[in-house]
Design a protein around this motif. Sequence first.
Motif, PDB file in Angstrom:
ATOM      1  N   ASP A  21      62.893   7.382 123.695  1.00  0.00           N
ATOM      2  CA  ASP A  21      62.028   6.109 122.552  1.00  0.00           C
ATOM      3  C   ASP A  21      63.687   6.453 121.369  1.00  0.00           C
ATOM      4  O   ASP A  21      64.071   5.778 120.616  1.00  0.00           O
ATOM      5  N   ILE A  22      63.632   7.689 121.383  1.00  0.00           N
ATOM      6  CA  ILE A  22      65.208   8.188 120.440  1.00  0.00           C
ATOM      7  C   ILE A  22      66.306   7.198 120.676  1.00  0.00           C
ATOM      8  O   ILE A  22      67.016   6.648 120.048  1.00  0.00           O
ATOM      9  N   ALA A  23      67.133   7.311 121.494  1.00  0.00           N
ATOM     10  CA  ALA A  23      68.457   7.114 122.591  1.00  0.00           C
ATOM     11  C   ALA A  23      67.998   5.739 122.377  1.00  0.00           C
ATOM     12  O   ALA A  23      68.527   5.059 121.796  1.00  0.00           O
ATOM     13  N   GLU A  24      66.994   4.727 122.844  1.00  0.00           N
ATOM     14  CA  GLU A  24      66.538   3.046 122.183  1.00  0.00           C
ATOM     15  C   GLU A  24      67.007   3.253 120.860  1.00  0.00           C
ATOM     16  O   GLU A  24      68.019   2.339 120.811  1.00  0.00           O
ATOM     17  N   ASN A  25      66.631   3.516 119.617  1.00  0.00           N
ATOM     18  CA  ASN A  25      66.242   3.870 118.419  1.00  0.00           C
ATOM     19  C   ASN A  25      67.918   3.801 118.118  1.00  0.00           C
ATOM     20  O   ASN A  25      67.698   2.961 117.557  1.00  0.00           O
ATOM     21  N   PHE A  26      68.140   4.779 118.820  1.00  0.00           N
ATOM     22  CA  PHE A  26      69.688   4.688 118.614  1.00  0.00           C
ATOM     23  C   PHE A  26      71.103   3.596 118.492  1.00  0.00           C
ATOM     24  O   PHE A  26      71.943   4.165 118.177  1.00  0.00           O
ATOM     25  N   LEU A  27      70.849   4.044 119.823  1.00  0.00           N
ATOM     26  CA  LEU A  27      71.468   2.130 120.910  1.00  0.00           C
ATOM     27  C   LEU A  27      71.374   1.107 120.214  1.00  0.00           C
ATOM     28  O   LEU A  27      72.151   0.436 120.043  1.00  0.00           O
ATOM     29  N   ALA A  28      70.255   0.744 119.617  1.00  0.00           N
ATOM     30  CA  ALA A  28      69.712  -0.158 118.916  1.00  0.00           C
ATOM     31  C   ALA A  28      70.456  -0.364 117.503  1.00  0.00           C
ATOM     32  O   ALA A  28      71.128  -0.879 116.572  1.00  0.00           O
ATOM     33  N   THR A  35      66.196   1.486 110.075  1.00  0.00           N
ATOM     34  CA  THR A  35      65.944   0.563 109.003  1.00  0.00           C
ATOM     35  C   THR A  35      65.504   0.741 108.240  1.00  0.00           C
ATOM     36  O   THR A  35      64.450   0.342 108.030  1.00  0.00           O
ATOM     37  N   LEU A  36      66.359   1.205 106.095  1.00  0.00           N
ATOM     38  CA  LEU A  36      65.389   1.522 105.557  1.00  0.00           C
ATOM     39  C   LEU A  36      65.010  -0.350 104.341  1.00  0.00           C
ATOM     40  O   LEU A  36      66.355  -0.699 104.186  1.00  0.00           O
ATOM     41  N   ILE A  37      63.641  -0.858 104.917  1.00  0.00           N
ATOM     42  CA  ILE A  37      64.450  -1.357 103.987  1.00  0.00           C
ATOM     43  C   ILE A  37      62.434  -1.863 102.554  1.00  0.00           C
ATOM     44  O   ILE A  37      61.647  -1.569 103.037  1.00  0.00           O
ATOM     45  N   LYS A  38      63.478  -1.979 101.586  1.00  0.00           N
ATOM     46  CA  LYS A  38      62.197  -2.120 100.371  1.00  0.00           C
ATOM     47  C   LYS A  38      62.059  -2.712  99.981  1.00  0.00           C
ATOM     48  O   LYS A  38      62.287  -4.384  99.791  1.00  0.00           O
ATOM     49  N   THR A  39      60.420  -3.555 100.102  1.00  0.00           N
ATOM     50  CA  THR A  39      59.783  -4.722  99.197  1.00  0.00           C
ATOM     51  C   THR A  39      59.621  -4.657  97.779  1.00  0.00           C
ATOM     52  O   THR A  39      60.592  -4.649  97.426  1.00  0.00           O
ATOM     53  N   ASP A  75      57.515  -5.585  96.767  1.00  0.00           N
ATOM     54  CA  ASP A  75      56.435  -4.996  95.581  1.00  0.00           C
ATOM     55  C   ASP A  75      57.172  -3.214  95.286  1.00  0.00           C
ATOM     56  O   ASP A  75      55.759  -2.138  94.989  1.00  0.00           O
ATOM     57  N   GLY A  76      57.699  -2.724  96.277  1.00  0.00           N
ATOM     58  CA  GLY A  76      58.419  -1.581  95.586  1.00  0.00           C
ATOM     59  C   GLY A  76      58.184  -0.363  96.695  1.00  0.00           C
ATOM     60  O   GLY A  76      58.234   0.735  96.688  1.00  0.00           O
ATOM     61  N   LYS A  77      57.438  -0.923  98.069  1.00  0.00           N
ATOM     62  CA  LYS A  77      56.932  -0.094  99.129  1.00  0.00           C
ATOM     63  C   LYS A  77      58.769   0.162  99.852  1.00  0.00           C
ATOM     64  O   LYS A  77      59.418  -1.165  99.821  1.00  0.00           O
ATOM     65  N   ASP A  78      58.781   1.721 100.713  1.00  0.00           N
ATOM     66  CA  ASP A  78      59.910   1.346 101.043  1.00  0.00           C
ATOM     67  C   ASP A  78      59.054   1.553 102.661  1.00  0.00           C
ATOM     68  O   ASP A  78      58.635   2.499 102.952  1.00  0.00           O
ATOM     69  N   ILE A  79      59.697   0.560 103.415  1.00  0.00           N
ATOM     70  CA  ILE A  79      60.036   0.580 104.821  1.00  0.00           C
ATOM     71  C   ILE A  79      60.959   1.216 105.934  1.00  0.00           C
ATOM     72  O   ILE A  79      61.579   0.748 105.671  1.00  0.00           O
ATOM     73  N   TYR A  80      60.119   2.189 106.706  1.00  0.00           N
ATOM     74  CA  TYR A  80      61.187   2.506 107.748  1.00  0.00           C
ATOM     75  C   TYR A  80      61.022   2.116 109.686  1.00  0.00           C
ATOM     76  O   TYR A  80      60.129   2.030 109.583  1.00  0.00           O
ATOM     77  N   LEU A  81      61.899   1.104 109.729  1.00  0.00           N
ATOM     78  CA  LEU A  81      61.790   0.131 110.557  1.00  0.00           C
ATOM     79  C   LEU A  81      62.157   1.370 111.494  1.00  0.00           C
ATOM     80  O   LEU A  81      63.892   0.978 111.335  1.00  0.00           O
ATOM     81  N   PRO A  82      61.818   0.930 113.118  1.00  0.00           N
ATOM     82  CA  PRO A  82      62.685   1.580 114.714  1.00  0.00           C
ATOM     83  C   PRO A  82      63.694   0.850 114.696  1.00  0.00           C
ATOM     84  O   PRO A  82      63.463  -0.771 115.055  1.00  0.00           O
ATOM     85  N   ASN A  83      64.863   1.295 114.838  1.00  0.00           N
ATOM     86  CA  ASN A  83      66.201  -0.079 115.208  1.00  0.00           C
ATOM     87  C   ASN A  83      65.893  -0.972 115.844  1.00  0.00           C
ATOM     88  O   ASN A  83      66.363  -2.006 116.241  1.00  0.00           O
TER      89      ASN A  83
END
Length: 278
Positions: free
Chosen positions: A108-115, A150-154, A156-164
């Motif tokens: 899982d870590i390698a997949e997100n890193f390569l992404a 990937t960090l996305i700020k909505t 309405d102020g939420k910080d969402i950390y999405l797996p790459n």
Amino acid sequence: MLFNDLRDVLNTYWAHFLFLLPKLGVALVLLFIAIFISNRVSRLLGGRLQARSHDPLLAVFLTRFSKWALLLLGLLLVMQVLGMTGVVSGVLAGAGLTAFVVGFALKDIAENFLAGVVLAFNRPFRIHDTVQIKDKDLMGRVEALNLRTTLIKTFDGKDIYLPNAMVLREPLINFTRDGHIRQDFQVGIDIGEERDLTRVQQLILDFVRSFRDVETEEPHTAYLVVEKTDGSTATLHVYFWTFSEDYRRRTQELKSELMQGIRKLLLDQGYSKPATLS
């Protein structure tokens, strides 16, 4: 007897410790050197990339990648000095279930890193772009691309950390990449028996085209379509283009201001109960 056995064991451990003590000293020195070099090199590389690159997203990603790569090399060197390479390999090879669990986690870590590497070089978005992960209905501004997330700020102020890997796999809509975006809304109006529909259309178009932040140059010009007419009533569909760098201000708020402005304009012109619909 028991005391003698315990003493012999402790003496054996102490002898091994004294034997490994020089290696431990060398390993600690190498570890501190690796940390110093990784921080120094990544800082110098980051400064050069930020100065020469027009893509801060890629520059930040490569800086972080270089730091962790150098730290990993230093850690491998420390393990080699301590003679732990064979021990670690033996443990992973001998523990079947543990190796499977560890391998699954590293997958899982390698997949997100390569992404993350693909996203950094392919660049479907830049820092502060407004994007939407379509199938997940997640929308906001890109704040950072890390090695795993990937960090996305909505809005309405939420910080969402999405797996790459998810960002790379799911359909992604970029609202600000080209700098232009089209918006639209409907206007329902009672034109009366003697009202001229063409005059109403031109009145609305002139208002939209003269409004701030609405683009007026071809091919991004506002236009209007008559959706339907029913006796003395008509439904008009207004399309306009605006700059999308600040998506929230120049699209969502601008659209609301235009709808309110058209309603007030039509009321001032004597049209009864005009309705603006999103």
